[in-house]
Design a protein around this motif. Sequence first.
Motif, PDB file in Angstrom:
ATOM      1  N   LYS A   1      10.962   9.043  -9.763  1.00 42.89           N
ATOM      2  CA  LYS A   1       9.648   9.706  -9.791  1.00 42.89           C
ATOM      3  C   LYS A   1       8.676   8.508 -10.478  1.00 42.89           C
ATOM      4  N   LEU A   2       9.205   7.595 -11.178  1.00 46.35           N
ATOM      5  CA  LEU A   2       8.172   6.598 -11.992  1.00 46.35           C
ATOM      6  C   LEU A   2       7.638   5.808 -10.726  1.00 46.35           C
ATOM      7  N   TRP A   3       8.585   5.460  -9.782  1.00 39.03           N
ATOM      8  CA  TRP A   3       8.001   4.558  -8.715  1.00 39.03           C
ATOM      9  C   TRP A   3       7.223   5.314  -7.833  1.00 39.03           C
ATOM     10  N   TYR A   4       7.536   6.633  -7.602  1.00 37.54           N
ATOM     11  CA  TYR A   4       6.613   7.552  -6.740  1.00 37.54           C
ATOM     12  C   TYR A   4       5.210   7.475  -7.498  1.00 37.54           C
ATOM     13  N   GLY A   5       4.990   7.712  -8.637  1.00 39.52           N
ATOM     14  CA  GLY A   5       3.961   7.698  -9.294  1.00 39.52           C
ATOM     15  C   GLY A   5       3.001   6.523  -9.320  1.00 39.52           C
ATOM     16  N   VAL A   6       3.865   5.366  -9.258  1.00 38.29           N
ATOM     17  CA  VAL A   6       3.016   3.919  -9.125  1.00 38.29           C
ATOM     18  C   VAL A   6       2.587   3.616  -7.814  1.00 38.29           C
ATOM     19  N   SER A   7       3.319   4.134  -6.951  1.00 41.39           N
ATOM     20  CA  SER A   7       2.689   4.079  -5.361  1.00 41.39           C
ATOM     21  C   SER A   7       1.652   4.938  -5.193  1.00 41.39           C
ATOM     22  N   ILE A   8       1.708   6.126  -5.509  1.00 41.23           N
ATOM     23  CA  ILE A   8       0.837   7.043  -5.536  1.00 41.23           C
ATOM     24  C   ILE A   8      -0.656   6.328  -6.196  1.00 41.23           C
ATOM     25  N   LEU A   9      -0.658   5.882  -7.129  1.00 43.70           N
ATOM     26  CA  LEU A   9      -1.719   5.391  -8.037  1.00 43.70           C
ATOM     27  C   LEU A   9      -2.281   4.213  -7.379  1.00 43.70           C
ATOM     28  N   ILE A  10      -1.415   3.206  -6.774  1.00 46.44           N
ATOM     29  CA  ILE A  10      -1.836   2.078  -5.950  1.00 46.44           C
ATOM     30  C   ILE A  10      -2.521   2.589  -4.591  1.00 46.44           C
ATOM     31  N   THR A  11      -1.848   3.665  -4.042  1.00 49.84           N
ATOM     32  CA  THR A  11      -2.343   4.081  -2.771  1.00 49.84           C
ATOM     33  C   THR A  11      -3.640   4.736  -2.965  1.00 49.84           C
ATOM     34  N   ILE A  12      -3.947   5.281  -4.121  1.00 53.88           N
ATOM     35  CA  ILE A  12      -5.203   6.140  -4.326  1.00 53.88           C
ATOM     36  C   ILE A  12      -6.418   5.078  -4.572  1.00 53.88           C
ATOM     37  N   THR A  13      -5.856   4.041  -5.305  1.00 58.16           N
ATOM     38  CA  THR A  13      -7.045   3.030  -5.459  1.00 58.16           C
ATOM     39  C   THR A  13      -7.284   2.160  -4.214  1.00 58.16           C
ATOM     40  N   ALA A  14      -6.265   1.931  -3.469  1.00 57.44           N
ATOM     41  CA  ALA A  14      -6.710   1.425  -2.009  1.00 57.44           C
ATOM     42  C   ALA A  14      -7.503   2.197  -1.208  1.00 57.44           C
ATOM     43  N   ILE A  15      -7.253   3.484  -1.389  1.00 56.57           N
ATOM     44  CA  ILE A  15      -8.208   4.457  -0.453  1.00 56.57           C
ATOM     45  C   ILE A  15      -9.578   4.709  -0.930  1.00 56.57           C
ATOM     46  N   VAL A  16      -9.847   4.754  -2.419  1.00 53.46           N
ATOM     47  CA  VAL A  16     -10.846   4.695  -3.063  1.00 53.46           C
ATOM     48  C   VAL A  16     -11.791   3.370  -2.875  1.00 53.46           C
ATOM     49  N   GLY A  17     -11.126   2.208  -2.908  1.00 51.60           N
ATOM     50  CA  GLY A  17     -11.792   0.984  -2.115  1.00 51.60           C
ATOM     51  C   GLY A  17     -12.253   1.030  -0.826  1.00 51.60           C
ATOM     52  N   LEU A  18     -11.488   1.513  -0.099  1.00 52.37           N
ATOM     53  CA  LEU A  18     -11.509   1.389   1.329  1.00 52.37           C
ATOM     54  C   LEU A  18     -12.977   2.708   1.433  1.00 52.37           C
ATOM     55  N   ALA A  19     -12.922   3.747   0.926  1.00 49.56           N
ATOM     56  CA  ALA A  19     -14.121   4.604   1.092  1.00 49.56           C
ATOM     57  C   ALA A  19     -15.508   4.169   0.275  1.00 49.56           C
ATOM     58  N   VAL A  20     -15.364   3.368  -0.743  1.00 53.04           N
ATOM     59  CA  VAL A  20     -16.501   2.956  -1.281  1.00 53.04           C
ATOM     60  C   VAL A  20     -17.140   1.727  -0.900  1.00 53.04           C
ATOM     61  N   ARG A  21     -16.311   0.836  -0.855  1.00 54.06           N
ATOM     62  CA  ARG A  21     -16.700  -0.678  -0.102  1.00 54.06           C
ATOM     63  C   ARG A  21     -16.522  -0.723   1.223  1.00 54.06           C
ATOM     64  N   GLY A  22     -15.524  -0.026   1.902  1.00 49.86           N
ATOM     65  CA  GLY A  22     -15.291  -0.158   3.351  1.00 49.86           C
ATOM     66  C   GLY A  22     -14.680  -1.488   3.698  1.00 49.86           C
ATOM     67  N   LEU A  23     -14.538  -1.768   5.008  1.00 44.12           N
ATOM     68  CA  LEU A  23     -13.954  -2.980   5.487  1.00 44.12           C
ATOM     69  C   LEU A  23     -15.084  -3.848   6.187  1.00 44.12           C
ATOM     70  N   ASN A  24     -14.958  -5.195   5.828  1.00 46.76           N
ATOM     71  CA  ASN A  24     -15.996  -6.251   6.414  1.00 46.76           C
ATOM     72  C   ASN A  24     -15.715  -6.749   7.410  1.00 46.76           C
ATOM     73  N   MET A  25     -16.075  -5.862   8.633  1.00 42.42           N
ATOM     74  CA  MET A  25     -15.630  -6.181  10.040  1.00 42.42           C
ATOM     75  C   MET A  25     -16.241  -7.513  10.608  1.00 42.42           C
ATOM     76  N   GLY A  26     -15.597  -8.288  11.281  1.00 39.08           N
ATOM     77  CA  GLY A  26     -16.115  -9.536  11.697  1.00 39.08           C
ATOM     78  C   GLY A  26     -16.921  -9.152  12.944  1.00 39.08           C
ATOM     79  N   ILE A  27     -17.491 -10.427  13.641  1.00 36.42           N
ATOM     80  CA  ILE A  27     -18.386 -10.122  14.682  1.00 36.42           C
ATOM     81  C   ILE A  27     -17.447  -9.843  16.019  1.00 36.42           C
ATOM     82  N   GLU A  28     -16.023 -10.101  15.811  1.00 36.13           N
ATOM     83  CA  GLU A  28     -15.513  -9.657  16.861  1.00 36.13           C
ATOM     84  C   GLU A  28     -15.308  -8.264  17.124  1.00 36.13           C
ATOM     85  N   PHE A  29     -15.498  -7.743  16.181  1.00 29.93           N
ATOM     86  CA  PHE A  29     -15.394  -5.786  16.205  1.00 29.93           C
ATOM     87  C   PHE A  29     -16.789  -5.224  16.220  1.00 29.93           C
TER      88      PHE A  29
END
Length: 375
Positions: A25-53
């Motif tokens: 349960k401790l490791w599940y909580g750590v993973s959920i926290l890291i995943t939420i941080t990643a999703i928030v960063g993705l939603a707020v800042r977005g990906l810096n897509m290169g000119i190839e895309f």
Amino acid sequence: MSKLGNLGARLYRGEVGYDFVGKRKLWYGVSILITITAIVGLAVRGLNMGIEFEGGAVFTTPKTSVSASQAEEYAEEAAGHDAIVQGLGTGGLRIQVAGVDTDKSDQIKSEIAQDMNLDAERISADLVGPSWGDQIANKAWQGLGIFLVLVVIYLAIAFEWRMAMAAFVALIHDITITVGIYALVGFEVTPGTVIGLLTILGYSLYDTVVVFDSLKEQTKDLTKQTRWTYSEVANRSINSTLVRSINTTVVALLPVAGLLFIGGGVLGGGMLNDISLSLFVGLAAGAYSSIFIATPLVADLKEREPQMKALKKRVLAKRASAASQSEPPEAPAVDEPYDEGPEDAAPAVVGPPRGQRSQPSSRNRGRGRPSGKRR
């Protein structure tokens, strides 16, 4: 033997260990926290897509004394878009501007050449259309989807569907964290990033399959014994392969760290950054998920089965019975088979075995008949 090797041997024999599954349960909580941080960063800042895309233009200059920061200002003023400038080993600069069409690229090229006091003919320009980038992105998503489907099918056949589901969750966990780190750091997403992302899935899956193989081997005929629950055997499987997983991950991370910090940071290799960052983050996340997420999740799913619930009750009942008789529960060796013999069914014996007379102690010897002469 080295300390790490000695520790690995003791972990394999079950002499020492860490309760990974018990603290899941401790490791599940750590993973959920890291995943939420990643999703928030993705939603707020977005990906810096290169000119190839996204499409755009890449201008390569000859050797110049203009700094990269100054050239970036010139390019943004000329194009009206954000620009990325990287130094080249030849002394020139690589200026990348997204969202530029063919008609405007000639004008930007002329203004950059004028600001940098260079001949416009010596600046090369490469244009990338957005349609080509869409095709690359679609191919990447198709490759990722096919890979995940094949992995789930293989694991379901080789092991069971619960292990396939746990491995799938671990892979999604690794991809989410890696993409979120890219969003937070702001590194450019290029085809090299996609290559690195697909590569880490193989490394992550390798660690997971190693633990699953050990778990499958140790849980054969598990319900025929009353000494271990499924979660305890799963925890032993993690500990027995822990040093191997750590060694594999460290050996893989060392050259990737060299690419990231030396090749990308010191030498300024842009493509090296794109590939090495995804590899570095993905390898670390894959090692974590195979130990702290995949196997504990399998244990959670298996413990829901009726036969495993019944096994857990029998194991706890036997331990309670042994504790009530003031005897510690039996702890078999790692390689001891699970089949129970007659001794397991026999009740505990207190005192000397049957058929044996207790020997008198030295203090009581000679107290039976008084010594002396017969009358």
